[in-house]
Scaffold this motif. Structure first.
Motif, PDB file in Angstrom:
ATOM      1  N   GLY A   1      15.970 -17.783 -31.687  1.00  0.00           N
ATOM      2  CA  GLY A   1      16.740 -19.020 -31.715  1.00  0.00           C
ATOM      3  C   GLY A   1      17.897 -18.994 -32.700  1.00  0.00           C
ATOM      4  O   GLY A   1      18.753 -19.874 -32.673  1.00  0.00           O
ATOM      5  N   LEU A   2      17.915 -17.992 -33.572  1.00  0.00           N
ATOM      6  CA  LEU A   2      18.969 -17.892 -34.576  1.00  0.00           C
ATOM      7  C   LEU A   2      19.939 -16.745 -34.273  1.00  0.00           C
ATOM      8  O   LEU A   2      20.816 -16.441 -35.078  1.00  0.00           O
ATOM      9  CB  LEU A   2      18.372 -17.685 -35.971  1.00  0.00           C
ATOM     10  N   GLU A   3      19.787 -16.140 -33.095  1.00  0.00           N
ATOM     11  CA  GLU A   3      20.599 -14.975 -32.762  1.00  0.00           C
ATOM     12  C   GLU A   3      22.092 -15.261 -32.811  1.00  0.00           C
ATOM     13  O   GLU A   3      22.887 -14.393 -33.180  1.00  0.00           O
ATOM     14  CB  GLU A   3      20.239 -14.458 -31.357  1.00  0.00           C
ATOM     15  N   PHE A   4      22.488 -16.478 -32.432  1.00  0.00           N
ATOM     16  CA  PHE A   4      23.918 -16.793 -32.363  1.00  0.00           C
ATOM     17  C   PHE A   4      24.608 -16.684 -33.717  1.00  0.00           C
ATOM     18  O   PHE A   4      25.828 -16.509 -33.787  1.00  0.00           O
ATOM     19  CB  PHE A   4      24.134 -18.197 -31.772  1.00  0.00           C
TER      20      PHE A   4
ATOM     21  N   THR B   1      25.030 -24.847 -35.367  1.00  0.00           N
ATOM     22  CA  THR B   1      24.165 -24.891 -36.541  1.00  0.00           C
ATOM     23  C   THR B   1      23.251 -26.109 -36.507  1.00  0.00           C
ATOM     24  O   THR B   1      22.094 -26.052 -36.929  1.00  0.00           O
ATOM     25  CB  THR B   1      25.024 -24.908 -37.818  1.00  0.00           C
ATOM     26  N   SER B   2      23.749 -27.222 -35.988  1.00  0.00           N
ATOM     27  CA  SER B   2      22.947 -28.446 -35.910  1.00  0.00           C
ATOM     28  C   SER B   2      21.698 -28.272 -35.049  1.00  0.00           C
ATOM     29  O   SER B   2      20.734 -29.017 -35.196  1.00  0.00           O
ATOM     30  CB  SER B   2      23.786 -29.598 -35.357  1.00  0.00           C
ATOM     31  N   ASP B   3      21.699 -27.263 -34.155  1.00  0.00           N
ATOM     32  CA  ASP B   3      20.535 -27.025 -33.293  1.00  0.00           C
ATOM     33  C   ASP B   3      19.363 -26.432 -34.057  1.00  0.00           C
ATOM     34  O   ASP B   3      18.212 -26.544 -33.610  1.00  0.00           O
ATOM     35  CB  ASP B   3      20.908 -26.073 -32.147  1.00  0.00           C
ATOM     36  N   ILE B   4      19.642 -25.781 -35.189  1.00  0.00           N
ATOM     37  CA  ILE B   4      18.581 -25.060 -35.893  1.00  0.00           C
ATOM     38  C   ILE B   4      18.347 -25.540 -37.319  1.00  0.00           C
ATOM     39  O   ILE B   4      17.352 -25.176 -37.943  1.00  0.00           O
ATOM     40  CB  ILE B   4      18.863 -23.541 -35.915  1.00  0.00           C
ATOM     41  N   LEU B   5      19.260 -26.367 -37.854  1.00  0.00           N
ATOM     42  CA  LEU B   5      19.113 -26.797 -39.242  1.00  0.00           C
ATOM     43  C   LEU B   5      17.990 -27.823 -39.384  1.00  0.00           C
ATOM     44  O   LEU B   5      17.920 -28.799 -38.627  1.00  0.00           O
ATOM     45  CB  LEU B   5      20.418 -27.409 -39.763  1.00  0.00           C
TER      46      LEU B   5
ATOM     47  N   GLU C   1      21.768 -24.138 -50.265  1.00  0.00           N
ATOM     48  CA  GLU C   1      20.626 -23.568 -49.548  1.00  0.00           C
ATOM     49  C   GLU C   1      20.437 -24.316 -48.237  1.00  0.00           C
ATOM     50  O   GLU C   1      20.781 -25.495 -48.120  1.00  0.00           O
ATOM     51  CB  GLU C   1      19.354 -23.691 -50.395  1.00  0.00           C
ATOM     52  N   ALA C   2      19.892 -23.630 -47.236  1.00  0.00           N
ATOM     53  CA  ALA C   2      19.604 -24.269 -45.956  1.00  0.00           C
ATOM     54  C   ALA C   2      18.276 -23.753 -45.414  1.00  0.00           C
ATOM     55  O   ALA C   2      17.912 -22.593 -45.628  1.00  0.00           O
ATOM     56  CB  ALA C   2      20.713 -24.001 -44.951  1.00  0.00           C
ATOM     57  N   LEU C   3      17.568 -24.623 -44.718  1.00  0.00           N
ATOM     58  CA  LEU C   3      16.312 -24.258 -44.060  1.00  0.00           C
ATOM     59  C   LEU C   3      16.520 -24.376 -42.563  1.00  0.00           C
ATOM     60  O   LEU C   3      16.878 -25.454 -42.055  1.00  0.00           O
ATOM     61  CB  LEU C   3      15.179 -25.167 -44.519  1.00  0.00           C
TER      62      LEU C   3
ATOM     63  N   ALA D   1      18.666 -32.722 -41.664  1.00  0.00           N
ATOM     64  CA  ALA D   1      19.797 -32.455 -40.759  1.00  0.00           C
ATOM     65  C   ALA D   1      20.425 -33.740 -40.227  1.00  0.00           C
ATOM     66  O   ALA D   1      21.657 -33.833 -40.110  1.00  0.00           O
ATOM     67  CB  ALA D   1      19.330 -31.576 -39.603  1.00  0.00           C
ATOM     68  N   ALA D   2      19.599 -34.739 -39.949  1.00  0.00           N
ATOM     69  CA  ALA D   2      20.117 -35.984 -39.363  1.00  0.00           C
ATOM     70  C   ALA D   2      21.109 -36.685 -40.287  1.00  0.00           C
ATOM     71  O   ALA D   2      22.007 -37.395 -39.823  1.00  0.00           O
ATOM     72  CB  ALA D   2      18.963 -36.924 -39.025  1.00  0.00           C
TER      73      ALA D   2
END
Length: 313
Positions: free
Chosen positions: A131-134, A157-161, A198-200, A178-179
């Motif tokens: 899911g993070l390949e992009f 990025t919003s799809d996975i953050l 940092e990001a998760l 994210a929201a």
């Protein structure tokens, strides 16, 4: 730095104001070069180029800055035009120590703000997280990707953050779900001066071989279609609703268009190039000429995707 610094002995300044700096355990370079690492390799210096040692160092530094000091976080400058007059105030560039990547339960990947997209994608692949390949196709840092909702190959990025850790302009450290970022196309509601440290991210279980094959496909497609080995700034304009920016630019006769040593890429019309000695002014003016020609030909007004910062010389 060991104390509040103030320097105004610079001749033609990037700003008429002399900004004072609070103590910092990292480094602060007066008139620090941005053209050394910005992808276009153009533009004036930062009044102060600051590299904090860690999150707490950055937070304390930001808390001690005078309220009127501008702060601009910059990653690798892969989607940035720095104007020739330079950037007033403070440019924050996170160090490699803030590029760490770790895998957490639940198919999650935690990444420092200075981590590159390809590194995050590779870490997810090795852990069997799909899911993070992009992110393999995004040539910037996590901080930049989260701020501008960077995307490629049908995903954003919003799809996975899941959440982002942010040092606010007042020095407070906040964790934003994210929201809260209010994502839209290539935009977030993160306030000016805030720095993503940092990001998760969240993915789904996957086969490392399948994930790797998709990453290889993305890399090959980018190599074939984009001028990756040139001095460029990535995608120049946002894709308007129902259109592809490159197609509109091509239809307006702009492929290969030049201004000075700035050129519209012949390989991909939505990329501007520095052929060697272009100024930022020439690159930006070429972009505006493209916008005018597209508007005249199609009636569509292109919006800049590249961030343009600093003072016009």
């Amino acid at each position: 730095m060991g104390g509040r610094a103030r320097r105004c002995d610079r001749g033609e300044a990037v700003s008429a104001v002399c900004y004072a700096l609070p103590p910092l355990r990292g480094t602060a370079t007066h008139e620090g070069s941005l053209a050394d690492f910005i992808w276009f390799r153009t533009g004036g210096p930062a009044e102060w180029l600051v590299r904090p040692q860690d999150v707490n160092d950055l937070a304390a530094f930001m808390a001690g800055l005078e309220d009127d000091t501008p702060v601009l976080p910059v990653g690798v400058g892969s989607n940035l035009i720095v104007r020739d007059g330079g950037v007033p105030g403070v440019v924050v560039r996170l160090p490699k120590a803030m590029a760490k990547i770790s895998v957490e339960p639940g198919n999650r990947v935690r990444a420092g703000g200075a981590a590159m997209g390809i590194s995050v994608a590779s870490g997810a692949r090795d852990a069997g997280i799909a899911g993070l390949e992009f992110l393999r196709g995004i040539p910037g840092t996590v901080g930049g990707a989260v701020r501008m909702n960077a995307g490629a190959y049908g995903r954003d990025t919003s799809d996975i953050l899941i959440e982002a850790t942010v040092v606010m302009r007042d020095g407070s450290i906040e964790v934003w779900p994210a929201a809260k970022l209010g994502y839209t196309y290539r935009h977030s509601d993160l306030p000016a001066g805030a720095v993503i440290v940092e990001a998760l991210f969240g993915g789904v279980p996957g086969d490392p071989k399948v994930i790797g094959a998709e990453m290889d496909r993305i890399a090959a497609e980018r190599e074939a279609s984009q001028p990756l080995r040139s001095r460029t700034g990535g995608s120049t304009f946002k894709n308007p609703e129902g259109h592809k920016a490159w197609a509109l630019i091509d239809a307006a006769g702009c492929r290969g268009l030049t201004r000075g040593d700035a050129q519209v890429s012949e390989k991909h019309c939505n990329f501007l190039l520095n052929l060697g000695s272009a100024t930022s002014a020439e690159i930006e003016a070429l972009g505006e000429e493209v916008r005018a020609k597209v508007k005249a030909q199609s009636g569509v007004e292109l919006e800049w995707e590249i961030q343009r910062v600093g003072v016009v010389k």
